[in-house]
Design a protein around this motif. Structure first.
Motif, PDB file in Angstrom:
ATOM      1  N   CYS A  34       1.295   7.559  -4.273  1.00  0.00           N
ATOM      2  CA  CYS A  34       0.288   6.610  -3.802  1.00  0.00           C
ATOM      3  C   CYS A  34       0.212   6.664  -2.277  1.00  0.00           C
ATOM      4  CB  CYS A  34       0.638   5.203  -4.266  1.00  0.00           C
ATOM      5  SG  CYS A  34       0.686   5.044  -6.060  1.00  0.00           S
ATOM      6  N   VAL A  35      -0.941   7.046  -1.757  1.00  0.00           N
ATOM      7  CA  VAL A  35      -1.136   7.212  -0.314  1.00  0.00           C
ATOM      8  C   VAL A  35      -2.153   6.177   0.158  1.00  0.00           C
ATOM      9  CG1 VAL A  35      -1.760   8.803   1.529  1.00  0.00           C
ATOM     10  CG2 VAL A  35      -0.692   9.682  -0.563  1.00  0.00           C
ATOM     11  N   SER A  36      -1.675   5.225   0.952  1.00  0.00           N
ATOM     12  CA  SER A  36      -2.534   4.134   1.408  1.00  0.00           C
ATOM     13  C   SER A  36      -3.197   4.427   2.745  1.00  0.00           C
ATOM     14  CB  SER A  36      -1.708   2.856   1.542  1.00  0.00           C
ATOM     15  OG  SER A  36      -0.740   3.006   2.573  1.00  0.00           O
ATOM     16  N   GLY A  37      -2.601   5.348   3.507  1.00  0.00           N
ATOM     17  CA  GLY A  37      -3.074   5.593   4.869  1.00  0.00           C
ATOM     18  C   GLY A  37      -2.153   4.988   5.904  1.00  0.00           C
ATOM     19  N   SER A  41       3.513   5.789   3.474  1.00  0.00           N
ATOM     20  CA  SER A  41       3.019   6.670   2.406  1.00  0.00           C
ATOM     21  C   SER A  41       2.742   8.078   2.925  1.00  0.00           C
ATOM     22  CB  SER A  41       1.766   6.083   1.750  1.00  0.00           C
ATOM     23  OG  SER A  41       0.718   5.919   2.678  1.00  0.00           O
ATOM     24  N   TYR A  42       2.300   8.209   4.179  1.00  0.00           N
ATOM     25  CA  TYR A  42       2.142   9.545   4.770  1.00  0.00           C
ATOM     26  C   TYR A  42       3.494  10.259   4.810  1.00  0.00           C
ATOM     27  CZ  TYR A  42      -2.689   9.205   6.563  1.00  0.00           C
ATOM     28  OH  TYR A  42      -4.055   9.133   6.683  1.00  0.00           O
ATOM     29  N   ASN A  65      -5.293   7.962  -3.553  1.00  0.00           N
ATOM     30  CA  ASN A  65      -5.615   6.842  -2.659  1.00  0.00           C
ATOM     31  C   ASN A  65      -6.580   5.899  -3.364  1.00  0.00           C
ATOM     32  OD1 ASN A  65      -8.071   6.080  -0.457  1.00  0.00           O
ATOM     33  ND2 ASN A  65      -6.009   5.384   0.035  1.00  0.00           N
ATOM     34  N   ASP A  67      -9.308   3.381  -2.653  1.00  0.00           N
ATOM     35  CA  ASP A  67     -10.260   2.851  -1.674  1.00  0.00           C
ATOM     36  C   ASP A  67     -10.725   1.493  -2.181  1.00  0.00           C
ATOM     37  OD1 ASP A  67     -12.398   2.194  -0.063  1.00  0.00           O
ATOM     38  OD2 ASP A  67     -13.426   4.123  -0.247  1.00  0.00           O
ATOM     39  N   LEU A  78      -8.747  10.128   4.825  1.00  0.00           N
ATOM     40  CA  LEU A  78      -7.766  10.654   3.876  1.00  0.00           C
ATOM     41  C   LEU A  78      -8.239  11.938   3.173  1.00  0.00           C
ATOM     42  CD1 LEU A  78      -6.167   7.434   2.438  1.00  0.00           C
ATOM     43  CD2 LEU A  78      -4.945   9.377   3.391  1.00  0.00           C
ATOM     44  N   ILE A  91      -9.355  10.364  -4.904  1.00  0.00           N
ATOM     45  CA  ILE A  91      -9.710   9.105  -4.254  1.00  0.00           C
ATOM     46  C   ILE A  91     -10.355   8.207  -5.309  1.00  0.00           C
ATOM     47  CG2 ILE A  91     -10.986   7.991  -2.400  1.00  0.00           C
ATOM     48  CD1 ILE A  91      -8.880   9.957  -1.412  1.00  0.00           C
TER      49      ILE A  91
END
Length: 287
Positions: A34-37, A41-42, A65, A67, A78, A91
């Protein structure tokens, strides 16, 4: 982007220890990251990509991600970043922002409602994508902060487990950064110059209980330099007999086979050897 330095080496070592200690990733796993920004998470994705390249364990990664349609969210950031990496990504667009703003009264915190909505959506996406593990970017400081939040505000000794099976049994959540400090993650993210996307929901609110607890830990650290490590160790060093939870220990049937009060006191304080401990037995074992 590859940022090789001592901080990354430390983070990789601690992540590897956590993965091994809790059997987070096994051969054949398909892990949804899970990449939130955000920086956590990065860093999580970057380190997992590195581990995948080096590890004899074969596993797949899928970056996802959500959105949430927050006003002003830079939707191109992203996809542009992830398209440069050796990882498939997806996404997912869901307008949870409007739901949270509608359900949460003005002045109240968004975190609980927002996290529940996100969790439900991501759990379903993992099933759709055939992912048997969901990797989240929570780190050691998140774990100890949650421990104190529950202790002070909820009256429960509970933190964030490094590995958790969902109630419906469909998903397994893992936290590979469980042994990593936020300080090291922030330093690494800065060196890598990740395109950080600020949160306009929880991250935009002041006076959050979590922020107050983090400030408390910072002040405690001035007097007790290793307080963070001590609290993290405490979460994995539980002695049920020295707490008050009847579901963990049967206090009502407890009796002692010796009247040596001093010996029992020493036991409680941890001052005795194994061979010198008084015999603590339950009534059922005397029958």
């Amino acid at each position: 982007m590859r940022c090789e330095d001592k901080t990354k080496t430390k983070l990789l070592r601690r992540m590897g220890e956590a993965i091994a200690d809790f059997a987070m990733i096994e051969d054949g796993d398909r892990v949804m990251v899970c990449v939130s920004g955000g920086k956590d998470s990065y860093t999580l994705l970057d380190l997992l990509l590195d581990i995948r390249r080096r590890s004899p364990v074969r596993f797949d990664l899928l970056a996802v991600n959500l959105d949430q349609k927050q006003p002003g969210f830079p939707a191109n950031v992203l996809p542009a970043y992830l398209s440069k990496l050796d990882v498939p990504f997806r996404i997912v667009e869901r307008d949870t922002y409007s739901i949270v703003k509608r359900l949460v009264p003005e002045g109240k915190t968004y975190c609980s409602v927002c996290s529940r909505l996100r969790r439900g959506i991501l759990y379903n996406i993992a099933v759709e994508e055939g992912c048997n593990k969901i990797a989240l970017g929570h780190h050691a400081d998140d774990i100890i902060t949650t421990l104190l939040l529950n202790l002070f505000y909820v009256g429960s000794l509970k933190a964030m487990p490094p590995k958790l099976r969902s109630n419906d049994g469909r998903n397994t959540v893992i936290r590979p950064l469980a042994y990593c400090s936020e300080r090291d993650i922030a330093e690494y993210a800065s060196r890598c110059d990740f395109p950080i996307i600020p949160c306009d929901l929880c991250g935009s609110q002041s006076n959050l209980k979590r922020a107050r607890i983090k400030d408390l830990i910072r002040r405690l650290e001035q007097e007790i330099p290793h307080v963070r490590a001590s609290m993290l160790n405490a979460a994995g060093n539980v002695v049920p007999t020295h707490l008050l939870d009847h579901s963990l220990f049967d206090f009502k049937t407890l009796t002692t086979a010796t009247g040596d009060v001093e010996a029992e006191l020493d036991l409680a304080l941890g001052h005795v050897d194994e061979d010198l401990r008084p015999a603590l037995v339950t009534l059922s074992s005397l029958q």
